[in-house]
Design a protein around this motif. Sequence first.
Motif, PDB file in Angstrom:
ATOM      1  N   LEU A 111       2.472   8.799  38.743  1.00 26.41           N
ATOM      2  CA  LEU A 111       1.353   8.443  37.871  1.00 26.41           C
ATOM      3  C   LEU A 111       0.077   9.043  38.429  1.00 26.41           C
ATOM      4  O   LEU A 111      -0.456   8.591  39.437  1.00 26.41           O
ATOM      5  CB  LEU A 111       1.232   6.914  37.770  1.00 26.41           C
ATOM      6  N   LEU A 129       2.637  11.659  34.957  1.00 23.88           N
ATOM      7  CA  LEU A 129       1.970  11.057  33.818  1.00 23.88           C
ATOM      8  C   LEU A 129       0.483  11.349  33.911  1.00 23.88           C
ATOM      9  O   LEU A 129      -0.161  11.044  34.921  1.00 23.88           O
ATOM     10  CB  LEU A 129       2.220   9.548  33.792  1.00 23.88           C
ATOM     11  N   ARG A 141      -3.350  11.286  31.677  1.00 22.31           N
ATOM     12  CA  ARG A 141      -4.071  10.713  30.547  1.00 22.31           C
ATOM     13  C   ARG A 141      -4.309  11.790  29.502  1.00 22.31           C
ATOM     14  O   ARG A 141      -4.704  12.912  29.857  1.00 22.31           O
ATOM     15  CB  ARG A 141      -5.407  10.150  31.023  1.00 22.31           C
ATOM     16  N   LEU A 146      -3.117   4.775  31.128  1.00 18.51           N
ATOM     17  CA  LEU A 146      -2.746   3.556  31.839  1.00 18.51           C
ATOM     18  C   LEU A 146      -3.733   2.422  31.602  1.00 18.51           C
ATOM     19  O   LEU A 146      -3.355   1.247  31.661  1.00 18.51           O
ATOM     20  CB  LEU A 146      -2.649   3.845  33.344  1.00 18.51           C
ATOM     21  N   LEU A 202       3.935   1.349  28.040  1.00 16.30           N
ATOM     22  CA  LEU A 202       4.155   1.941  29.365  1.00 16.30           C
ATOM     23  C   LEU A 202       5.580   1.695  29.842  1.00 16.30           C
ATOM     24  O   LEU A 202       6.222   2.587  30.415  1.00 16.30           O
ATOM     25  CB  LEU A 202       3.151   1.373  30.370  1.00 16.30           C
ATOM     26  N   PHE A 230       8.329   4.289  31.268  1.00 17.55           N
ATOM     27  CA  PHE A 230       8.859   4.138  32.623  1.00 17.55           C
ATOM     28  C   PHE A 230      10.374   3.988  32.641  1.00 17.55           C
ATOM     29  O   PHE A 230      11.029   4.375  33.614  1.00 17.55           O
ATOM     30  CB  PHE A 230       8.229   2.924  33.308  1.00 17.55           C
ATOM     31  N   ILE A 252       9.226   5.260  40.167  1.00 17.54           N
ATOM     32  CA  ILE A 252       7.839   5.402  39.759  1.00 17.54           C
ATOM     33  C   ILE A 252       6.991   5.380  41.022  1.00 17.54           C
ATOM     34  O   ILE A 252       7.146   4.488  41.867  1.00 17.54           O
ATOM     35  CB  ILE A 252       7.377   4.258  38.829  1.00 17.54           C
ATOM     36  N   CYS A 259       2.979   5.311  41.936  1.00 15.71           N
ATOM     37  CA  CYS A 259       1.647   5.185  41.342  1.00 15.71           C
ATOM     38  C   CYS A 259       0.612   5.829  42.241  1.00 15.71           C
ATOM     39  O   CYS A 259       0.335   5.345  43.339  1.00 15.71           O
ATOM     40  CB  CYS A 259       1.302   3.712  41.115  1.00 15.71           C
ATOM     41  N   THR A 310      -2.498   6.650  40.912  1.00 13.68           N
ATOM     42  CA  THR A 310      -3.782   6.476  40.247  1.00 13.68           C
ATOM     43  C   THR A 310      -4.338   5.132  40.677  1.00 13.68           C
ATOM     44  O   THR A 310      -3.659   4.114  40.600  1.00 13.68           O
ATOM     45  CB  THR A 310      -3.643   6.560  38.718  1.00 13.68           C
ATOM     46  N   ILE A 342       0.321  -2.080  35.245  1.00 11.50           N
ATOM     47  CA  ILE A 342       1.290  -1.039  35.597  1.00 11.50           C
ATOM     48  C   ILE A 342       2.516  -1.662  36.245  1.00 11.50           C
ATOM     49  O   ILE A 342       3.661  -1.329  35.909  1.00 11.50           O
ATOM     50  CB  ILE A 342       0.645  -0.013  36.547  1.00 11.50           C
TER      51      ILE A 342
END
Length: 323
Positions: free
Chosen positions: A14, A42, A44, A73, A81, A85, A91, A93, A95, A107
């Motif tokens: 992410l 991922l 935006r 997000l 989401l 996912f 996953i 993250c 961000t 998230i």
Amino acid sequence: MTIQNSPSDSILVLGAGELGACVLRELAKFRDAGQVGAVSVLLRPDAGATSSHRADTVAMLGALQISIVEADLAVDSEEDLAAIFSGFDQIICCTGFVGGLGTQRKITAAVLAAGVAHYIPWQFGVDYDVVGRGSGQDVWDEQLDVRDMLRGQDSVRWTIVSTGMFTSFVVLPAFGLVDLERGVVRALGEWDYELTVTTPEDIGRLNAFVAANRREFEDKIVHVAGDTFTYSELADTLEVVLGRSFKRERLSVPQLRADVAEQPNDVMRKYRLAFARKDGVAWPKDQTLNSKLGMTVIDLKTWLSEWNARISVTRKSTVTGNR
């Protein structure tokens, strides 16, 4: 350690910012070695998709053969989401808090609803369990909420990677530890309080290793460190590397609290207060994952030397260009 993942394990990162890009580059190496499966990122949706930054990011991802998934997000629902996912095994993250309070909880809830096999949340910072709630940073309390969510279930495996602050924060003017123009180094709390720092590049290498060996780290907190030092050692190192003396100023905890009370919405004032403590924001380097692996990482002196060389070149170029 042996690689235990299936090479078909797919990973979604992410974000592709400073940290995300480092993680993606390292994951691509593991993928090319057959140690993880497909890697996606991922991003935006960007109305300004023709911007140079976006174009550079897309070009970098294309060169690494990383697929792009688009979602927001901060805006998209937990259900939306989770649907994204659910198509991935892991996953990661990368961000942080740009989405505002509550984003990391959302998230995490989406990850749990999706039932992914393994999750590395955005916990790249201090040891939030040790710090506890009420540190002065609202987002740090949210990090504890995320840990409670992960520990309160038994279907999604997780790994928390504690890294300390980015090494570059040491000289970040807004953070205020070092004032180069005035020649001042400041201690938050006490001169013998410690900080742990790690570069994004080293965090990327270690996170990719954890992802590729995830079964070795399931439901564990992993500590890494580029370096751990006291504020006094920071001042000493600056003087050695830059070849000049620095005045030393101590910012007491009562003073830092007063600073926050004066401007309660100032994020950096909150960070200075939160880091002014003797525990939770630093750990011994010889007890870290990188130490156990024998992995070479960038320590404070090396980073400052390389940083000083870069800014010296920039200054010379500026002076030459203005002649």
